[in-house]
Motif scaffolding. Structure first.
Motif, PDB file in Angstrom:
ATOM      1  N   ALA A   1     105.835  50.971  88.843  1.00 20.72           N
ATOM      2  CA  ALA A   1     105.490  49.655  89.400  1.00 20.72           C
ATOM      3  C   ALA A   1     106.785  48.937  89.764  1.00 20.72           C
ATOM      4  N   THR A   2     107.291  49.271  90.924  1.00 21.29           N
ATOM      5  CA  THR A   2     108.586  48.727  91.354  1.00 21.29           C
ATOM      6  C   THR A   2     108.430  47.507  92.256  1.00 21.29           C
ATOM      7  N   GLY A   3     107.195  47.082  92.480  1.00 18.00           N
ATOM      8  CA  GLY A   3     106.942  45.912  93.312  1.00 18.00           C
ATOM      9  C   GLY A   3     106.786  44.658  92.469  1.00 18.00           C
ATOM     10  N   PRO A   4     106.101  43.657  92.994  1.00 18.99           N
ATOM     11  CA  PRO A   4     105.915  42.400  92.264  1.00 18.99           C
ATOM     12  C   PRO A   4     105.071  42.594  90.999  1.00 18.99           C
ATOM     13  N   VAL A   5     105.266  41.704  90.046  1.00 17.00           N
ATOM     14  CA  VAL A   5     104.578  41.805  88.757  1.00 17.00           C
ATOM     15  C   VAL A   5     103.773  40.535  88.502  1.00 17.00           C
ATOM     16  N   GLY A   6     102.556  40.731  88.028  1.00 13.98           N
ATOM     17  CA  GLY A   6     101.722  39.630  87.575  1.00 13.98           C
ATOM     18  C   GLY A   6     101.405  39.795  86.104  1.00 13.98           C
ATOM     19  N   VAL A   7     101.044  38.702  85.459  1.00 13.17           N
ATOM     20  CA  VAL A   7     100.639  38.755  84.055  1.00 13.17           C
ATOM     21  C   VAL A   7      99.323  38.002  83.901  1.00 13.17           C
ATOM     22  N   VAL A   8      98.525  38.469  82.948  1.00 19.91           N
ATOM     23  CA  VAL A   8      97.264  37.786  82.640  1.00 19.91           C
ATOM     24  C   VAL A   8      97.042  37.907  81.145  1.00 19.91           C
ATOM     25  N   GLY A   9      96.541  36.838  80.534  1.00 15.52           N
ATOM     26  CA  GLY A   9      96.285  36.877  79.110  1.00 15.52           C
ATOM     27  C   GLY A   9      95.020  36.138  78.755  1.00 15.52           C
ATOM     28  N   TYR A  10      94.446  36.535  77.618  1.00 15.93           N
ATOM     29  CA  TYR A  10      93.200  35.965  77.119  1.00 15.93           C
ATOM     30  C   TYR A  10      93.421  35.447  75.695  1.00 15.93           C
ATOM     31  N   CYS A  11      92.835  34.274  75.399  1.00 19.79           N
ATOM     32  CA  CYS A  11      92.987  33.690  74.079  1.00 19.79           C
ATOM     33  C   CYS A  11      94.478  33.492  73.800  1.00 19.79           C
ATOM     34  N   MET A  12      95.015  34.032  72.694  1.00 24.86           N
ATOM     35  CA  MET A  12      96.435  33.881  72.407  1.00 24.86           C
ATOM     36  C   MET A  12      97.288  34.481  73.511  1.00 24.86           C
ATOM     37  N   GLY A  13      96.761  35.483  74.201  1.00 22.36           N
ATOM     38  CA  GLY A  13      97.500  36.103  75.294  1.00 22.36           C
ATOM     39  C   GLY A  13      97.670  35.201  76.489  1.00 22.36           C
ATOM     40  N   GLY A  14      96.799  34.205  76.629  1.00 23.96           N
ATOM     41  CA  GLY A  14      96.929  33.282  77.751  1.00 23.96           C
ATOM     42  C   GLY A  14      98.204  32.482  77.679  1.00 23.96           C
ATOM     43  N   SER A  15      98.543  32.014  76.487  1.00 24.44           N
ATOM     44  CA  SER A  15      99.790  31.270  76.343  1.00 24.44           C
ATOM     45  C   SER A  15     100.992  32.195  76.489  1.00 24.44           C
ATOM     46  N   ARG A  16     100.858  33.445  76.044  1.00 18.43           N
ATOM     47  CA  ARG A  16     101.964  34.408  76.172  1.00 18.43           C
ATOM     48  C   ARG A  16     102.252  34.721  77.641  1.00 18.43           C
ATOM     49  N   ALA A  17     101.196  34.761  78.447  1.00 20.09           N
ATOM     50  CA  ALA A  17     101.392  35.028  79.875  1.00 20.09           C
ATOM     51  C   ALA A  17     102.204  33.918  80.527  1.00 20.09           C
ATOM     52  N   LEU A  18     101.903  32.661  80.181  1.00 18.87           N
ATOM     53  CA  LEU A  18     102.642  31.551  80.767  1.00 18.87           C
ATOM     54  C   LEU A  18     104.076  31.504  80.251  1.00 18.87           C
ATOM     55  N   THR A  19     104.251  31.798  78.968  1.00 15.09           N
ATOM     56  CA  THR A  19     105.608  31.862  78.415  1.00 15.09           C
ATOM     57  C   THR A  19     106.418  32.951  79.098  1.00 15.09           C
ATOM     58  N   ALA A  20     105.783  34.078  79.372  1.00  9.84           N
ATOM     59  CA  ALA A  20     106.481  35.163  80.072  1.00  9.84           C
ATOM     60  C   ALA A  20     106.935  34.717  81.451  1.00  9.84           C
TER      61      ALA A  20
END
Length: 244
Positions: free
Chosen positions: A114-133
């Motif tokens: 995956a050498t192109g653009p990167v997206g993140v998605v998180g659920y519950c506690m993962g939602g805040s981790r996605a924004l922190t990332a």
């Protein structure tokens, strides 16, 4: 669907992760787990995203605790023993830890093709981790989505909204209509911070949904609401990851 388990070496040990897809578009996605850890329900969600042409990485954020679970998402917090264990694992896996780990997760995605653009998605506690990332790796992450994420704009010193000035990704937040972990007061604080920082974001309120509605094995899973979330997420990633 291509699926394989890998080990990701971090500063604190070895994190198990699962990879899905073959980077047909060159773009990658990190899916941050909810409080119950990587399991079949999340793997099915990752497969659906991979079917859109992305390489998807689902890391175990609780790897520092060794072997655990599996947890039943419908009863884990109502059973005293597992509730105590889960709360200890959540509290013992800080935002700073996940932010540091994400550098290694990004490298694993690159290594997987995956050498192109990167997206993140998180659920519950993962939602805040996605924004922190997104706030920690603004040169790498171009899209960040959170669904029923908790404490996105709390009074804690590591609250994700405090990183708004450093976010260059587009952001989508889908919040449950009733969610004690993301109150209307937090919502107002979040919007204020992200508008002042001039972040390109959307906050959408899913009226009638409760915390956890997107994930298949949650007791509050709602098929209609989950499909609405899928329409939003797929369009969001298509607009941000496939057009670069």
């Amino acid at each position: 669907m291509t699926k394989r388990e890998i080990e990701v070496a971090t500063s604190d040990g070895i994190a198990t992760a699962h990879l899905f897809g073959t980077a047909a578009t060159g773009a990658g996605v990190i899916l941050y787990m909810d409080a119950f850890g990587p399991r079949e329900a999340l793997f099915r969600m990752a497969e659906r995203l991979a079917g859109e042409g992305y390489t998807v990485l689902v890391p175990d954020l609780f790897y520092r605790f060794g072997a655990y679970g599996p947890f039943d998402a419908t009863t884990a917090f109502s059973t005293p023993e597992t509730a105590t264990q889960l709360r200890a694992m959540i509290g013992g896996t800080t935002q700073a830890m996940t932010a540091a780990d994400t550098g290694f997760f990004l490298a694993a995605l690159r290594q997987a093709g995956a050498t192109g653009p990167v997206g993140v998605v998180g659920y519950c506690m993962g939602g805040s981790r996605a924004l922190t990332a997104a706030g920690t790796y603004p040169d790498d992450i171009v899209a960040a989505a959170s669904f029923h994420g908790g404490n996105l704009a709390s009074e804690a010193p590591d609250s994700p909204h405090l990183l708004a000035d450093g976010i260059r990704a587009r952001v989508y937040v889908g919040t449950a209509g009733v969610d004690g972990s993301f109150s209307p007061e937090q919502s107002n604080r979040f919007v204020d911070a992200f508008r002042r920082a001039e972040v390109d974001f959307v906050l959408e309120n899913y009226v009638g949904m409760t915390h956890g509605w997107c994930v298949l094995d949650h007791s509050v899973y709602d098929e209609g609401g989950a499909e609405r979330h899928w329409r939003r997420l797929i369009a969001f990633f298509a607009e941000t990851l496939k057009t670069r």
